[in-house]
Design a protein around this motif. Structure first.
Motif, PDB file in Angstrom:
ATOM      1  N   LEU A 148       3.394 -12.782   9.756  1.00 49.59           N
ATOM      2  CA  LEU A 148       4.389 -12.462  11.071  1.00 49.59           C
ATOM      3  C   LEU A 148       5.443 -11.516  10.048  1.00 49.59           C
ATOM      4  CD1 LEU A 148       5.495 -15.527  12.951  1.00 49.59           C
ATOM      5  CD2 LEU A 148       4.071 -13.144  13.443  1.00 49.59           C
ATOM      6  N   GLN A 149       5.318 -11.316   8.569  1.00 49.27           N
ATOM      7  CA  GLN A 149       6.295 -11.124   7.789  1.00 49.27           C
ATOM      8  C   GLN A 149       5.978  -9.835   7.447  1.00 49.27           C
ATOM      9  OE1 GLN A 149       9.100 -12.649   6.830  1.00 49.27           O
ATOM     10  NE2 GLN A 149       8.926 -14.198   8.309  1.00 49.27           N
ATOM     11  N   LYS A 150       6.235  -9.200   6.515  1.00 50.36           N
ATOM     12  CA  LYS A 150       5.764  -7.180   6.420  1.00 50.36           C
ATOM     13  C   LYS A 150       6.391  -7.423   5.016  1.00 50.36           C
ATOM     14  CE  LYS A 150       5.127  -6.080  10.940  1.00 50.36           C
ATOM     15  NZ  LYS A 150       4.236  -5.637  10.866  1.00 50.36           N
ATOM     16  N   ASN A 151       6.628  -7.813   3.995  1.00 49.48           N
ATOM     17  CA  ASN A 151       6.376  -8.256   2.232  1.00 49.48           C
ATOM     18  C   ASN A 151       6.834  -9.946   2.045  1.00 49.48           C
ATOM     19  OD1 ASN A 151       9.427  -9.194   2.123  1.00 49.48           O
ATOM     20  ND2 ASN A 151       9.859  -6.856   3.205  1.00 49.48           N
ATOM     21  N   LEU A 152       6.104  -9.571   0.486  1.00 50.26           N
ATOM     22  CA  LEU A 152       6.100 -10.875  -0.307  1.00 50.26           C
ATOM     23  C   LEU A 152       6.482 -10.785  -1.734  1.00 50.26           C
ATOM     24  CD1 LEU A 152       4.924 -14.023  -0.814  1.00 50.26           C
ATOM     25  CD2 LEU A 152       3.460 -12.373  -2.386  1.00 50.26           C
ATOM     26  N   VAL A 153       7.625 -11.669  -1.155  1.00 49.62           N
ATOM     27  CA  VAL A 153       8.430 -11.419  -3.147  1.00 49.62           C
ATOM     28  C   VAL A 153       8.463 -12.869  -3.550  1.00 49.62           C
ATOM     29  CG1 VAL A 153      11.050 -11.249  -3.422  1.00 49.62           C
ATOM     30  CG2 VAL A 153      10.333 -10.704  -0.865  1.00 49.62           C
ATOM     31  N   ILE A 154       8.101 -12.019  -5.028  1.00 46.47           N
ATOM     32  CA  ILE A 154       7.769 -13.342  -6.261  1.00 46.47           C
ATOM     33  C   ILE A 154       8.721 -13.376  -6.870  1.00 46.47           C
ATOM     34  CG2 ILE A 154       5.824 -13.456  -7.841  1.00 46.47           C
ATOM     35  CD1 ILE A 154       4.007 -11.923  -6.486  1.00 46.47           C
ATOM     36  N   ASN A 155       9.628 -14.190  -6.995  1.00 42.85           N
ATOM     37  CA  ASN A 155      10.251 -14.705  -8.293  1.00 42.85           C
ATOM     38  C   ASN A 155       9.487 -14.638  -9.957  1.00 42.85           C
ATOM     39  OD1 ASN A 155      12.754 -15.402 -10.003  1.00 42.85           O
ATOM     40  ND2 ASN A 155      13.424 -16.813  -8.385  1.00 42.85           N
ATOM     41  N   VAL A 156      10.148 -13.544 -11.026  1.00 46.32           N
ATOM     42  CA  VAL A 156       9.706 -13.889 -11.992  1.00 46.32           C
ATOM     43  C   VAL A 156      10.926 -14.280 -12.974  1.00 46.32           C
ATOM     44  CG1 VAL A 156       7.373 -12.117 -11.060  1.00 46.32           C
ATOM     45  CG2 VAL A 156       9.518 -11.389 -12.378  1.00 46.32           C
ATOM     46  N   SER A 157      10.743 -14.754 -12.237  1.00 45.66           N
ATOM     47  CA  SER A 157      12.529 -15.168 -13.539  1.00 45.66           C
ATOM     48  C   SER A 157      12.307 -16.290 -14.198  1.00 45.66           C
ATOM     49  CB  SER A 157      14.190 -15.387 -12.775  1.00 45.66           C
ATOM     50  OG  SER A 157      13.723 -16.100 -12.036  1.00 45.66           O
ATOM     51  N   ASP A 158      11.333 -17.154 -13.916  1.00 50.52           N
ATOM     52  CA  ASP A 158      10.865 -18.205 -14.754  1.00 50.52           C
ATOM     53  C   ASP A 158       9.662 -17.645 -15.718  1.00 50.52           C
ATOM     54  OD1 ASP A 158      13.194 -19.898 -14.210  1.00 50.52           O
ATOM     55  OD2 ASP A 158      12.024 -20.795 -12.642  1.00 50.52           O
ATOM     56  N   PHE A 159       9.143 -17.014 -15.644  1.00 58.59           N
ATOM     57  CA  PHE A 159       7.838 -16.045 -15.925  1.00 58.59           C
ATOM     58  C   PHE A 159       8.133 -16.241 -17.613  1.00 58.59           C
ATOM     59  CE2 PHE A 159       4.728 -15.089 -12.363  1.00 58.59           C
ATOM     60  CZ  PHE A 159       5.302 -16.408 -11.294  1.00 58.59           C
ATOM     61  N   ASN A 160       7.206 -16.931 -18.245  1.00 59.99           N
ATOM     62  CA  ASN A 160       7.138 -15.849 -19.636  1.00 59.99           C
ATOM     63  C   ASN A 160       7.390 -14.368 -19.316  1.00 59.99           C
ATOM     64  OD1 ASN A 160       7.613 -18.173 -21.103  1.00 59.99           O
ATOM     65  ND2 ASN A 160       5.895 -18.800 -20.691  1.00 59.99           N
ATOM     66  N   PRO A 161       7.662 -13.656 -20.398  1.00 62.47           N
ATOM     67  CA  PRO A 161       7.341 -12.612 -20.534  1.00 62.47           C
ATOM     68  C   PRO A 161       5.745 -11.722 -20.712  1.00 62.47           C
ATOM     69  CG  PRO A 161       9.235 -12.674 -21.374  1.00 62.47           C
ATOM     70  CD  PRO A 161       8.866 -14.029 -21.239  1.00 62.47           C
ATOM     71  N   GLY A 162       5.789 -10.687 -20.717  1.00 59.01           N
ATOM     72  CA  GLY A 162       3.758 -10.864 -20.535  1.00 59.01           C
ATOM     73  C   GLY A 162       3.168 -10.248 -19.260  1.00 59.01           C
ATOM     74  N   VAL A 163       2.286 -10.004 -19.720  1.00 59.69           N
ATOM     75  CA  VAL A 163       0.834  -9.166 -18.606  1.00 59.69           C
ATOM     76  C   VAL A 163       0.733 -10.605 -17.599  1.00 59.69           C
ATOM     77  CG1 VAL A 163      -1.144  -7.973 -18.069  1.00 59.69           C
ATOM     78  CG2 VAL A 163       0.386  -7.169 -20.216  1.00 59.69           C
ATOM     79  N   TYR A 164       0.170 -10.223 -16.367  1.00 59.01           N
ATOM     80  CA  TYR A 164      -0.008 -10.377 -15.596  1.00 59.01           C
ATOM     81  C   TYR A 164      -1.205 -10.430 -14.232  1.00 59.01           C
ATOM     82  CZ  TYR A 164       3.385 -14.356 -17.094  1.00 59.01           C
ATOM     83  OH  TYR A 164       3.963 -15.328 -17.922  1.00 59.01           O
TER      84      TYR A 164
END
Length: 235
Positions: free
Chosen positions: A199-215
């Motif tokens: 029913l939604q059109k987008n997913l928002v991923i909060n990365v502020s708690d992720f360590n810098p780097g490649v995922y």
């Protein structure tokens, strides 16, 4: 003595002109981020911190808004164009009231760009009693590597790299399919997993708690690996 009395009298007259705004904007900084041609709606929360009724009107909109972009201010179910309907945009706040019926609608336009704009409200009985709503926006081109599956059409994460949040736009074609996004670190450790709501059109991923780097984020449809893409988190 008369001099002190006169000074006191003048201070009492001028004091309202130097009072600070008694309305506080409780919502976080308003950010619009999306692909060309999209539109978004954000909710605003403001609070009257005084013990008096406060009436505010929009004084002006300032910022760099493109010719193909459009901003509307909505109060309840009524929406106004701040360029044409500025005299109609008024808010009345009861003492201590937290007002949640205020919204911003923003059409992102047809050009890849970024910018900001501010809305300035003022109290007609005291020109020093003002509050400002600040907004920023970023418009992206649709990605060439978007994925078109029989059960879902899904774009790539943007902005990428990012340091706060990333958004993935999608349209679920088959509501009975189980669609999810799984995020893993560079060395393969699971970090997060999101099931996509049809029913939604987008997913928002909060990365502020992720360590810098490649995922790496992977799209699964009914537990089948469809595609894997890279997401870079910066400081």
């Amino acid at each position: 003595m008369k001099r002190y009395f006169l000074l006191f009298f003048l201070c009492m007259i001028l004091l309202p002109l130097y009072t600070e705004a008694q309305v506080r904007v409780l919502s976080e900084n308003i950010e619009f981020s999306g692909v060309i041609g999209s539109s978004q709606r954000k909710s605003l929360i403001i609070q009257n911190e005084s013990n008096q009724v406060k009436d505010y009107s929009l004084k002006y909109l300032r910022g760099n808004i493109g010719s193909s972009q459009n901003v509307k201010i909505c109060i309840g179910d009524k929406c106004y164009d701040p360029k044409r309907d500025i005299s109609k945009i008024k808010i009345s706040l009861k003492p201590g009231e937290i007002f949640t019926d205020l919204y911003l609608e923003f059409e992102l336009g047809i050009t890849e760009t970024k910018g900001n704009f501010d809305l300035h409200f003022f109290n007609s009985t005291n020109v020093r009693d003002v509050f400002v709503i600040e907004s920023v926006y970023e418009v992206f081109n649709p990605r060439a590597d978007d994925t078109n599956h029989k059960d879902i059409s899904i774009g790539s994460a943007y902005p990428n790299p990012t340091n706060r949040q990333a958004q993935i736009d999608y349209v679920v074609k088959n509501p009975n399919a189980v669609v999810k996004i799984s995020i893993n670190s560079f060395i393969g450790n699971p970090v997060a997993e999101y099931q996509l709501d049809p029913l939604q059109k987008n997913l928002v991923i909060n990365v502020s708690d992720f360590n810098p780097g490649v995922y790496f984020y992977t799209l699964f449809v009914d537990n089948k690996n469809i595609v894997t893409k890279k997401l870079v988190v910066k400081k």
